[in-house]
Design a protein around this motif. Structure first.
Motif, PDB file in Angstrom:
ATOM      1  N   GLU A 265       0.928  -1.348   0.057  1.00 57.74           N
ATOM      2  CA  GLU A 265      -0.085  -0.069  -0.098  1.00 57.74           C
ATOM      3  C   GLU A 265       0.796   1.234  -0.017  1.00 57.74           C
ATOM      4  O   GLU A 265       0.269   2.484  -0.717  1.00 57.74           O
ATOM      5  N   LEU A 266       2.104   1.018   0.677  1.00 58.00           N
ATOM      6  CA  LEU A 266       2.936   2.269   0.618  1.00 58.00           C
ATOM      7  C   LEU A 266       4.573   1.730   0.810  1.00 58.00           C
ATOM      8  O   LEU A 266       4.732   0.658   0.893  1.00 58.00           O
ATOM      9  N   GLY A 267       5.293   2.705   0.314  1.00 54.70           N
ATOM     10  CA  GLY A 267       6.684   2.639   0.075  1.00 54.70           C
ATOM     11  C   GLY A 267       7.508   3.755   1.090  1.00 54.70           C
ATOM     12  O   GLY A 267       6.983   4.684   0.736  1.00 54.70           O
ATOM     13  N   ILE A 268       8.597   3.407   1.766  1.00 49.22           N
ATOM     14  CA  ILE A 268       9.489   4.466   2.130  1.00 49.22           C
ATOM     15  C   ILE A 268      10.740   4.618   1.232  1.00 49.22           C
ATOM     16  O   ILE A 268      11.286   3.508   0.861  1.00 49.22           O
ATOM     17  N   LEU A 269      10.974   5.873   0.924  1.00 44.99           N
ATOM     18  CA  LEU A 269      12.260   6.096   0.022  1.00 44.99           C
ATOM     19  C   LEU A 269      12.511   7.454   0.218  1.00 44.99           C
ATOM     20  O   LEU A 269      11.937   8.093   0.932  1.00 44.99           O
ATOM     21  N   TYR A 270      13.783   7.905  -0.281  1.00 47.18           N
ATOM     22  CA  TYR A 270      14.051   9.202  -0.124  1.00 47.18           C
ATOM     23  C   TYR A 270      14.386   9.683  -1.543  1.00 47.18           C
ATOM     24  O   TYR A 270      14.757   9.061  -2.362  1.00 47.18           O
ATOM     25  N   LEU A 271      14.723  10.983  -1.577  1.00 44.32           N
ATOM     26  CA  LEU A 271      14.887  11.784  -2.692  1.00 44.32           C
ATOM     27  C   LEU A 271      16.274  12.636  -2.728  1.00 44.32           C
ATOM     28  O   LEU A 271      16.281  13.279  -1.434  1.00 44.32           O
ATOM     29  N   SER A 272      16.996  12.674  -3.488  1.00 41.20           N
ATOM     30  CA  SER A 272      18.327  13.139  -3.333  1.00 41.20           C
ATOM     31  C   SER A 272      18.579  13.984  -4.498  1.00 41.20           C
ATOM     32  O   SER A 272      17.825  13.844  -5.654  1.00 41.20           O
ATOM     33  N   ASP A 273      19.329  15.105  -4.612  1.00 36.04           N
ATOM     34  CA  ASP A 273      19.599  15.870  -5.863  1.00 36.04           C
ATOM     35  C   ASP A 273      20.177  14.665  -7.189  1.00 36.04           C
ATOM     36  O   ASP A 273      19.762  15.025  -8.090  1.00 36.04           O
ATOM     37  N   SER A 274      20.736  13.517  -6.801  1.00 40.26           N
ATOM     38  CA  SER A 274      21.250  12.624  -7.783  1.00 40.26           C
ATOM     39  C   SER A 274      19.929  11.649  -8.397  1.00 40.26           C
ATOM     40  O   SER A 274      19.960  11.281  -9.360  1.00 40.26           O
ATOM     41  N   ASN A 275      18.916  11.430  -7.193  1.00 40.21           N
ATOM     42  CA  ASN A 275      17.799  10.612  -7.881  1.00 40.21           C
ATOM     43  C   ASN A 275      16.463  11.084  -7.840  1.00 40.21           C
ATOM     44  O   ASN A 275      15.648  10.442  -8.463  1.00 40.21           O
ATOM     45  N   ARG A 276      16.290  12.566  -7.664  1.00 41.00           N
ATOM     46  CA  ARG A 276      14.938  12.971  -7.555  1.00 41.00           C
ATOM     47  C   ARG A 276      14.450  12.895  -8.913  1.00 41.00           C
ATOM     48  O   ARG A 276      13.161  12.656  -8.897  1.00 41.00           O
ATOM     49  N   ASN A 277      14.921  13.599 -10.045  1.00 43.88           N
ATOM     50  CA  ASN A 277      14.474  13.377 -11.460  1.00 43.88           C
ATOM     51  C   ASN A 277      13.931  12.057 -11.664  1.00 43.88           C
ATOM     52  O   ASN A 277      12.762  11.826 -12.287  1.00 43.88           O
ATOM     53  N   PHE A 278      14.681  11.280 -11.500  1.00 44.93           N
ATOM     54  CA  PHE A 278      14.768   9.847 -11.950  1.00 44.93           C
ATOM     55  C   PHE A 278      13.416   9.085 -11.119  1.00 44.93           C
ATOM     56  O   PHE A 278      12.391   8.556 -11.913  1.00 44.93           O
ATOM     57  N   ILE A 279      13.302   9.338  -9.935  1.00 40.39           N
ATOM     58  CA  ILE A 279      12.227   8.877  -9.021  1.00 40.39           C
ATOM     59  C   ILE A 279      10.881   9.452  -9.298  1.00 40.39           C
ATOM     60  O   ILE A 279       9.918   8.728  -9.492  1.00 40.39           O
ATOM     61  N   LEU A 280      10.824  10.656  -9.282  1.00 42.92           N
ATOM     62  CA  LEU A 280       9.704  11.424  -9.602  1.00 42.92           C
ATOM     63  C   LEU A 280       9.009  11.254 -11.016  1.00 42.92           C
ATOM     64  O   LEU A 280       7.833  10.927 -11.124  1.00 42.92           O
ATOM     65  N   LYS A 281      10.049  10.996 -11.782  1.00 44.43           N
ATOM     66  CA  LYS A 281       9.233  10.589 -13.266  1.00 44.43           C
ATOM     67  C   LYS A 281       8.825   8.969 -13.191  1.00 44.43           C
ATOM     68  O   LYS A 281       7.791   8.684 -13.804  1.00 44.43           O
ATOM     69  N   ASN A 282       9.430   8.322 -12.511  1.00 44.83           N
ATOM     70  CA  ASN A 282       8.905   6.916 -12.258  1.00 44.83           C
ATOM     71  C   ASN A 282       7.697   6.749 -11.496  1.00 44.83           C
ATOM     72  O   ASN A 282       6.881   5.954 -11.814  1.00 44.83           O
ATOM     73  N   LEU A 283       7.447   7.787 -10.589  1.00 46.23           N
ATOM     74  CA  LEU A 283       6.484   7.726  -9.635  1.00 46.23           C
ATOM     75  C   LEU A 283       5.300   8.255 -10.637  1.00 46.23           C
ATOM     76  O   LEU A 283       4.020   7.709 -10.587  1.00 46.23           O
ATOM     77  N   ASN A 284       5.317   9.223 -11.468  1.00 43.63           N
ATOM     78  CA  ASN A 284       4.544   9.855 -11.942  1.00 43.63           C
ATOM     79  C   ASN A 284       3.809   8.752 -13.218  1.00 43.63           C
ATOM     80  O   ASN A 284       2.846   8.728 -13.408  1.00 43.63           O
ATOM     81  N   ALA A 285       4.873   8.107 -13.933  1.00 44.31           N
ATOM     82  CA  ALA A 285       4.690   7.003 -14.883  1.00 44.31           C
ATOM     83  C   ALA A 285       3.812   6.029 -14.297  1.00 44.31           C
ATOM     84  O   ALA A 285       3.001   5.300 -14.939  1.00 44.31           O
ATOM     85  N   ASN A 286       3.830   5.628 -12.894  1.00 40.35           N
ATOM     86  CA  ASN A 286       3.182   4.753 -12.329  1.00 40.35           C
ATOM     87  C   ASN A 286       1.815   5.219 -11.506  1.00 40.35           C
ATOM     88  O   ASN A 286       1.349   4.470 -10.625  1.00 40.35           O
ATOM     89  N   ASN A 287       1.385   6.480 -11.662  1.00 42.03           N
ATOM     90  CA  ASN A 287       0.342   6.918 -10.991  1.00 42.03           C
ATOM     91  C   ASN A 287       0.618   6.978  -9.510  1.00 42.03           C
ATOM     92  O   ASN A 287      -0.346   6.595  -8.850  1.00 42.03           O
TER      93      ASN A 287
END
Length: 182
Positions: A11-33
């Motif tokens: 139902e949920l997952g814990i993760l972190y965003l950094s300068d190096s991964n923020r764009n990649f992760i946010l795009k991945n999150l958006n693509a997966n709704n």
């Protein structure tokens, strides 16, 4: 973890965003709704075995660590805080990437290696906390951020069940006890 939440396995997952991964992760999150929910910001700490030659220092810089192996593990869908690009940027030329936490801990001990963590109390679990220590990472290069954002991910427009809400509340309490603002 992103895939598990997207497919409804979690139902949920814990993760972190950094300068190096923020764009990649946010795009991945958006693509997966999916959406990211902020919990707190954390500074990076150096995590190493209690018998490491640098274990007695109050804080460490990347220069202090240059003679030692940086060890990290990556999952398939979440890049490490120190992705390949950042490893090169920080000149972590003795980097080793493994596929699981147990191997990482073994290499930290046997190679006098190190990794980076948030400094959240109990992050590694009770079974390893007595043998490993956290030391603040000193930042001399203001162009490179050692700060990352800790949070959780859910499907967009979802109502969490009571177990998930209790879990998030527990995480907030642990972060508050550790001195983080949520």
């Amino acid at each position: 973890m992103i895939e598990d939440v997207a497919l409804g396995k979690s139902e949920l997952g814990i993760l972190y965003l950094s300068d190096s991964n923020r764009n990649f992760i946010l795009k991945n999150l958006n693509a997966n709704n999916l959406e990211f929910h902020h919990l707190t910001e954390c500074s990076a700490f150096v995590y190493l075995h209690k018998n490491h030659p640098l274990a007695k220092k109050e804080c460490l810089s990347l220069e202090d660590l240059s003679d030692y192996h940086f060890v990290t593990f990556d999952t398939d869908d979440v890049n490490s805080f120190f992705s390949e690009e950042v490893i090169k940027q920080f000149n972590l030329d003795k980097a080793i990437t493994v596929a699981d936490r147990a191997t990482e801990l073994n290499l930290l001990q046997t190679l006098n290696g190190y990794t980076f963590l948030s400094g959240v109390f109990g992050e590694e679990g009770n079974e390893t906390s007595e043998d490993f220590i956290l030391i603040p990472l000193q930042n001399h290069d203001k162009k490179i951020s050692h700060i990352f954002e800790l949070g959780y991910i859910t499907k967009k427009v979802t109502r969490l069940d009571n177990i998930s809400l209790t879990y998030i509340d527990t995480i907030r309490r642990i972060l508050h006890i550790a001195g983080f603002t949520c």
